[in-house]
Design an enzyme around this catalytic site. Structure first.
Site, short mmCIF file in Angstrom:
data_model
loop_
_atom_site.label_atom_id
_atom_site.label_comp_id
_atom_site.label_asym_id
_atom_site.label_seq_id
_atom_site.Cartn_x
_atom_site.Cartn_y
_atom_site.Cartn_z
CG HIS A 187 -26.83 16.40 -27.03
ND1 HIS A 187 -27.49 17.32 -27.80
CD2 HIS A 187 -27.65 16.14 -25.97
CE1 HIS A 187 -28.66 17.61 -27.25
NE2 HIS A 187 -28.78 16.90 -26.14
CG ASP A 245 -33.54 16.03 -22.58
OD1 ASP A 245 -34.43 16.44 -21.83
OD2 ASP A 245 -32.64 16.76 -23.02
CG ASP A 300 -29.68 14.07 -23.42
OD1 ASP A 300 -30.01 15.26 -23.51
OD2 ASP A 300 -29.23 13.59 -22.36
CE1 TYR A 308 -33.48 16.45 -27.37
CE2 TYR A 308 -33.64 14.14 -26.73
CZ TYR A 308 -32.98 15.35 -26.69
OH TYR A 308 -31.83 15.48 -25.96
CG HIS A 352 -28.62 19.08 -20.06
ND1 HIS A 352 -29.81 19.28 -20.74
CD2 HIS A 352 -28.25 20.29 -19.57
CE1 HIS A 352 -30.14 20.55 -20.65
NE2 HIS A 352 -29.21 21.19 -19.96
CG HIS A 411 -26.34 22.13 -21.67
ND1 HIS A 411 -27.44 22.95 -21.76
CD2 HIS A 411 -26.51 21.15 -22.62
CE1 HIS A 411 -28.24 22.50 -22.71
NE2 HIS A 411 -27.69 21.43 -23.26
CG HIS A 447 -31.53 15.98 -18.16
ND1 HIS A 447 -31.25 14.97 -19.07
CD2 HIS A 447 -31.63 17.12 -18.90
CE1 HIS A 447 -31.20 15.48 -20.28
NE2 HIS A 447 -31.42 16.78 -20.21
#
Length: 571
Positions: A399, A221, A194, A224, A397, A370, A360
């Site tokens: 953060h 990710d 991410d 973005y 995924h 999540h 991910h």
């Protein structure tokens, strides 16, 4: 590259003893759960780097290569990728002709002397929208060249481009890995998730570069680029909530080009292996998805028997890596599962003792964000990975950072993998700080809906959370969690020991001590797929761990005596 030897391993542990620094091992687990709450003196996020920043702007002209990147192909071959020409964005775009420029790599073992040359393929892609207000895009020309016949543990110098124009890049250099063997390992493996293109992302990459990795795992990710214009570069936690009238989830493709330039200084010398995340879906006209991801990266799918860049595997010394796709069919009746089963079956643990997987979205996650989102994937695939003795699982995924105790089916298990979440690369959506076990933070079972696949949320049927959807305290399988941006480094020392270190961004410019560090220890004697002990006799496993710990203590005492003996000889 260096091959860990018994002497170097003893020397490493001796230094640990002399320095007085204690680093725990997984043999001492399971550990009592630890939570480091978010430091209010830190910012939860930062703004995106603008497109006119020197690191994101195109700094070459005409058909000269840019966005140069490496990826592993086989133990004796490497993918080299780059971009030439100018992308177009606007209501009307015309694709460039990829045959208008050649794809060449010159390489050799001496600087300025290129004994070999290889040619490859070039392509372009488009991102098109049938709606007013969203910008169509067609890429510059993307090149992929596979260079082979490389010698292990050897430095190579290379240039890429089209020599007939002439338009060749400056010289770059990379070093190949040791061949698969139980005593040969990459020097350092960096793990990021991410990442994005924020000021925090920049700190992460600066920090990671200082740690000098030989391989990078990027667990989804990446850029973005999706939502960039819609959100004005600020990011939103819920797209549909913030923009209910938007006809499609837009993506601003020039961010991909900016990201490629931003990463080039690192990935033109260090291979980067990527896997898709939800921000790579990028839907466009005619239901097309993942076009950027599938076109921009050369990955060893074909080399590993996969029919898709959504999932593949590769070897780096004595480590076999399996990269799985969470946003394509993962059911036990599907093509990915069949490929995974065959790939696992072919792994020879006498050659590649370590088995590392990555995808991910995490299966084990105690954050509100999540939470239980990919329960369906876990229920389909976990038993297979457990049976074949996967050692470590990396995901993003979420953060934040979280490391688990060894776990299988939500139960502490001495033979379960170590799951690690590193979705804290620095993206625009900020650090996650809420835990599902905190009062009022448990999401409803209608939250955290996956972009693909069904919903398999469950209440726990046994254990401390029996009858509940969320735990009322940090779960026992969660060993350490902290809400900070950062990255991880895995150093495999031999066939049973690997040092995992998580580095927080806030420590970059201070005394750089890892925020979390542990030796991950394999126990093939009690956890091989063929043993009847696996998962059936926990007390025997505990006894085995205790014996191993005693052996380690004896070894440490021997090393201390050895050091004293050497000092006496010096006198």
């Amino acid at each position: 590259m260096t091959q860990p030897t018994l002497f170097s391993f003893i020397f490493f542990l001796t230094n640990m003893l002399v320095s007085g620094k204690h680093i725990p091992t997984t043999l001492q687990g399971p550990f009592h759960p630890i939570t480091i709450h978010f430091d209010p003196s830190l910012r939860r996020g930062s703004d995106d780097i603008p497109m006119d920043d020197p690191r994101l702007k195109k700094n070459v002209t005409s058909m000269f290569p840019e966005q140069i990147a490496l990826a592993l192909s086989t133990p004796t071959s490497m993918w080299v990728s780059w971009v030439t020409g100018d992308a177009q964005i606007g209501p009307n775009v015309t694709a460039l002709d990829p045959t208008s420029v050649a794809s060449e790599v010159w390489y050799g073992k001496e600087s300025g002397k290129y004994s070999s040359k290889k040619r490859g393929n070039a392509t372009v892609y488009s991102q098109l929208y049938p709606f007013e207000g969203l910008f169509n895009y067609t890429s510059a020309i993307i090149h992929h060249v596979r260079i082979d016949g490389l010698e292990p543990e050897t430095k190579y110098y290379y240039r890429c481009g089209d020599s007939s124009l002439p338009a060749m890049s400056e010289e770059h250099v990379f070093e190949t890995f040791p061949l698969p063997a139980q005593n040969s390992y990459p020097r350092r493996i960096a793990v990021i998730g991410d990442l994005g293109l924020t000021r925090n992302s920049s700190t992460t990459i600066d920090h990671l570069s200082k740690n000098d990795p030989s391989l990078i795992l990027m667990v989804g990710d990446l850029t973005y680029a999706n939502q960039y214009l819609t959100t004005g570069g600020k990011g939103v936690p819920c797209f549909s909530c913030a923009f209910p009238d938007a006809p499609i989830r837009e993506t601003y493709q020039p961010r991909w080009d900016g990201w490629g330039r931003f990463m080039e200084p690192l990935v033109s010398r260090v291979p980067m292996m990527v896997i898709e995340g939800n921000h790579e879906i990028e839907p466009q006209a005619a239901g097309i998805t993942f076009k950027s991801y599938l076109t921009r990266f050369a990955l060893p799918a074909k080399e590993s028997g996969s029919s898709s860049n959504f999932y593949y595997s590769f070897d780096a010394g004595g480590v076999h890596f399996i990269m799985l796709g969470a946003y394509v069919d993962y059911n036990s009746t599907g093509a990915q599962y069949a490929w995974l089963k065959e790939d696992l079956r072919k792994v020879d643990r006498t050659v590649t003792p370590w088995l590392v997987t990555a995808w991910h979205p995490p299966w084990y996650n105690s954050y509100s964000s999540h939470y239980q989102e990919f329960e369906c994937m876990r229920q389909e695939m976990e038993q297979l990975l457990y049976h074949y003795g996967v050692d470590i699982v990396f995901s993003g995924h979420v953060h934040a950072y979280e490391r688990m105790n060894r776990v299988y089916n939500y139960t502490l298990d001495a033979c379960g993998p170590i799951y690690i979440t590193v979705g804290d690369g620095g993206n625009i959506e900020k650090v996650d700080v809420d835990h599902a076990d905190e009062p009022g933070k448990c999401p409803s079972q209608g939250d955290n809906m996956p972009e693909i696949g069904g919903v398999c949320h469950l209440n726990f049927s046994s254990g401390p959370a029996k009858g509940n959807f969320c735990w009322d305290r940090q779960p026992e399988w969660s060993a350490y969690r902290e809400s900070s941006f950062g990255h991880g480094i895995l150093e495999v020392l031999n066939s049973t020991y690997a040092l995992w270190s998580w580095h927080r961004n806030q420590d970059t410019y201070k005394e750089d001590s890892p925020g979390d560090q542990i030796y991950i220890v394999r126990q093939p004697d009690i956890c091989s797929p063929s043993t009847s002990l696996k998962g059936n006799n926990e007390s025997e496993q505990v006894k085995g761990a205790a014996v191993s710990a005693k052996c380690l203590c004896v070894l440490l005492l021997f090393m201390v005596a050895f050091v004293i003996y050497q000092l006496l000889l010096c006198d």
